[in-house]
Design an enzyme around this catalytic site. Structure first.
Site, PDB file in Angstrom:
ATOM      1  CB  SER A 654      -0.945   0.002   1.198  1.00 21.66           C
ATOM      2  OG  SER A 654      -0.218   0.188   2.377  1.00 21.66           O
ATOM      3  CE  LYS A 697      -2.828   2.398   4.986  1.00 24.32           C
ATOM      4  NZ  LYS A 697      -2.712   1.711   3.700  1.00 24.32           N
TER       5      LYS A 697
END
Length: 795
Positions: A654, A697
């Site tokens: 990611s 995040k």
């Protein structure tokens, strides 16, 4: 690249107040809506008429597997007959053997009581009958008969004695003979006084009489025997006369089937053959002071256990076929056990059988038994016995010989039960793999899913269901707004604006905490605000690790810049999971490029800290650089990339977009902004692919920026494909609305490059070159330069 507006960061729920009313919610309806696949397969399985279609329910704990399955089983159980009561009694044809009697549901209890009453009654009545006038008369008659017969047997001998002048005296147990001479009685020894002829006459006479007496006495044993027989006959007749009407009335009341009638007949015979057990019942009547010893009591009790009735299964309260759920199955719970009583000794296995308690398999017979897979598998013995019972459709009792219990006899028990195992998918597939019989037994597989499409209808159903489940708590009233916030939370749990997490247990937990929170703050009801506060408080309670990580950044133990520009350096975003808590954590990604031909070197991989997916991401970067800049001629370069200050292994791709940005920045020597963090995975064409944990995040980077001081420029770039997963918390949404923080969506790496570099990226021209002054042109120039130097060396 597009900038997202505050409304795009979250999806609110609006419950239609007209349709929302808390009713005793129908679990079945909820299941049909929320778990349509599970509902249909379970429904189908319950209608299968073939044998051995046991059911395996899988899904994660908390989604309502047990409650919903139970209510559907109850529905199915209403269509079945209520099974019979089962009574365990002696089988009089063989010592220590037992047999089952079956009664219509609810009748077993009465039968047990009636038989036990009969036995107790007989213990008091029979002695009375045998002490009674009528019996005593008949008994006296027999004794008189005996005396008479004994007398007539001796009559010839007595007549002979009289004719010989010999007198016979009868003592307790023998005869004494005298010779009568002139009125004087002489014993044998005294005959010497007499003169010879007389002496001989009497000696002879005495011999003759003795012989005659002995001859008469030989009949005595026969007479005695006859007398005993007549006594037994009398006892039997008297007992039977007393018992007949009692047993007949039992037959009238309970003889539902021939087997019960047969049992009552043999019970009567057994009582008659064991009359002695009923007779001298109370010792006081026999002797005034004798105390019965424990031994005698036990012996008597074990003798009486033949007449006991063990009501194994009592269905008196049942409205439909049984549905039993047992979370913690054990051998004794499933297969039955005996209560090892003090009165049972090694020979008396019948008392043990009469103390046998039925197991759940017997209790659930004719219906459904739900067990948790884990408890069934924790003991291999359970699994093998359970399978054997299901395969053979009967319970065979192997009473434990290992324990202190003596093996006792129970006949095989015909089994007609549907077993419903509740577990998770991994249990199902593992059993399927290792156990050949598993597939034959478990034909019905029911899967409960954990998430579901988020439609207004589903939101409403979930809200109603939660409201009805909470109503039973008799706690504070819950406002619809609170349920709306919970449903949004359910969306956040599956990371999607368009899905709902169906794990009701977790949502109920939040409600329970919200109730406590409201009471602690003197609020009279649970509202949206209370739920909001509860969720924040939840995060705070479990947020120690997150705090620790963020403090490390704020105190600059972990170097992260949230302002300014820098070459070869990008803020990536990771998600850490500690226990129940997941949180986002920015991580600095740096790249150094130089001449050479090693390509991209992944430092984590070199030291074996990276997992295969991360390494795959790195190889993709090399692919991208080659495809973009070396279409016409191969250009060697070396670059090393690292995620700084991560010490616990790196996995996932990611961060590959952030890594690529750092690499391009290093190759082109273009500084990138540090106030925007990037997450997303990239392919060899530079297209951005979605990643997980997007909410954590974004929030994680926001927290760090806020702690360092918001500049109004900071933000994050996420993949376009992740925008529908956004369910960001209120604080971040507020900051975006005010323009203090920004969320951007990218679909190609160039989008991010343009935003971070503040200069044009440069479109590729026909001839494979890029416009002057663009980032891509600078990359090309720099690569060519590295390779020029190289060729200089060769000259």
């Amino acid at each position: 690249m597009r900038k997202l507006s505050a409304p795009e960061l979250y999806r609110f729920t609006q419950i239609n107040s007209e349709e929302f009313h808390v009713s005793e919610s129908d679990t079945k309806e909820f299941m049909q809506r929320f778990h349509p696949r599970a509902f249909q397969s379970l429904n189908f399985g319950l209608h299968l008429k073939r044998n051995q279609n046991h059911i395996f329910i899988m899904g994660e704990p908390g989604v309502g597997r047990i409650g919903m399955t139970k209510s559907m089983l109850r529905e199915a159980a209403k269509r079945k007959d209520i099974p019979q009561d089962v009574v365990l009694v002696s089988d009089f044809s063989e010592a220590n053997k037992t047999q089952y009697l079956y009664f219509q549901a609810g009748h077993g209890h009465g039968f047990k009581q009636a038989v036990e009453e009969l036995i107790t009654q007989l213990k008091t009545q029979l002695p009375v009958v045998f002490d009674g006038h009528a019996y005593q008369l008949k008994n006296q008659q027999l004794e008189n008969d005996l005396a008479q017969k004994q007398e007539s047997a001796l009559e010839p001998a007595l007549d002979l004695a009289e004719s010989l002048n010999i007198e016979v005296q009868q003592n307790e147990n023998n005869f004494v003979l005298f010779a009568v001479v002139e009125g004087e009685r002489l014993r044998m020894a005294d005959l010497k006084k007499l003169d010879e002829p007389l002496q001989r006459y009497f000696m002879d006479g005495l011999d003759q009489v003795e012989e005659a007496l002995n001859k008469g006495l030989t009949h005595f044993p026969f007479l005695q025997h006859e007398f005993m027989d007549a006594g037994k006959k009398l006892n039997t007749q008297v007992a039977n006369e007393h018992l007949e009407p009692l047993v007949d009335s039992l037959k009238m009341e309970f003889g539902e089937n021939p087997k019960i009638k047969d049992y009552l007949d043999s019970l009567k015979e057994a009582i008659v053959s064991k009359l002695h057990l009923f007779w001298d019942q109370s010792a006081e009547q026999v002797t005034s002071a004798a105390q019965t010893s424990m031994e005698e009591l036990l012996a008597e009790q074990s003798g009486m256990s033949v007449f006991e009735v063990n009501l194994l299964i009592d269905h008196s309260g049942l409205k439909h076929a049984p549905v039993i759920y047992e979370q913690n199955a054990t051998m004794p719970k499933l297969f039955g056990y005996t209560i090892n009583s003090a009165s049972a000794n090694a020979t008396d296995t019948l008392t043990l059988a009469m103390n046998h308690q039925a197991g759940l398999l017997q209790k659930a017979n004719g219906g459904f038994l739900m067990l948790s897979v884990q408890s069934v598998l924790k003991d291999p013995e359970i699994w093998s016995h359970l399978k054997a019972a299901l395969m053979s459709k009967r319970l065979t009792f192997e009473i434990p010989s290992s324990s202190s219990v003596v093996p006792y006899h129970l006949p095989d028990y015909p089994l007609d039960v549907t077993l419903v195992l509740i577990g998770q998918a991994q249990h199902f597939y593992a059993l399927q793999e290792i156990d050949a019989q598993f597939n034959r037994l478990f034909k019905v597989q029911v899967e409960f899913e954990v998430e579901l499409e988020r439609t207004p209808e589903h939101e409403l159903v979930l809200a109603k269901q939660l409201a009805s489940e909470v109503e039973a708590w008799e706690d504070l009233p819950v406002r619809p707004s609170a349920l709306e916030r919970l449903i949004e939370y359910a969306s956040r749990l599956v990371e999607s604006q368009g899905r709902l997490y169906t794990n009701k247990a977790i949502l109920r937990d939040v409600l329970a905490e919200a109730n406590a929170f409201a009471r602690a703050h003197d609020k009279g009801e649970v509202t949206r605000e209370i739920i909001e506060d509860t969720i924040l408080q939840r995060d705070f309670h479990t947020g120690l690790m997150e705090d620790y990580y963020h403090r490390a950044i704020i105190e600059e133990q972990v170097l992260i810049k949230v302002s300014g520009h820098h070459v070869g350096m990008v803020n990536g975003l990771t998600v850490l999971t500690v226990g129940r808590q997941s949180f986002g954590q920015p991580v600095r990604i740096t790249a150094q490029a130089s001449a050479g031909d090693e390509g991209v070197v992944d430092i984590e991989r070199e030291i074996e800290m990276a997992g295969p997916i991360h390494s795959k991401g790195m190889l993709i970067l090399s692919g991208y650089v080659r495809g973009r800049y070396m279409k016409l001629k191969p250009l060697g370069f070396s670059a090393s990339i690292v995620m700084e200050q991560t010490y616990d292994g790196v996995e996932g791709d990611s961060a590959s977009s952030a890594e690529l940005l750092a690499l391009i920045s290093s190759l082109s020597q273009v500084p990138l902004r540090q106030d925007i963090a990037v997450t997303g995975s990239v392919n060899q064409f530079g297209e951005i692919q979605p990643i997980g944990g997007v909410n954590e995040k974004v929030e994680g980077f926001f927290k760090v920026c806020k702690a360092r001081g918001l500049t109004g420029q900071q933000g994050v770039i996420i993949p376009e494909a992740n925008t529908k997963h956004l369910m960001l918390n209120a604080e971040v949404r507020g900051a975006v609305e005010k323009g203090d923080f920004h969320v951007y969506a990218m679909s190609h790496i160039d989008d991010a490059l343009g935003l971070l570099a503040d200069m044009p990226v440069g479109e590729e021209r026909e001839d494979g070159t890029f416009p002057e002054g663009s980032i891509n042109a600078r990359v090309m120039k720099s690569l060519e330069k590295m390779n020029e130097k190289d060729s200089d060396h060769h000259h």
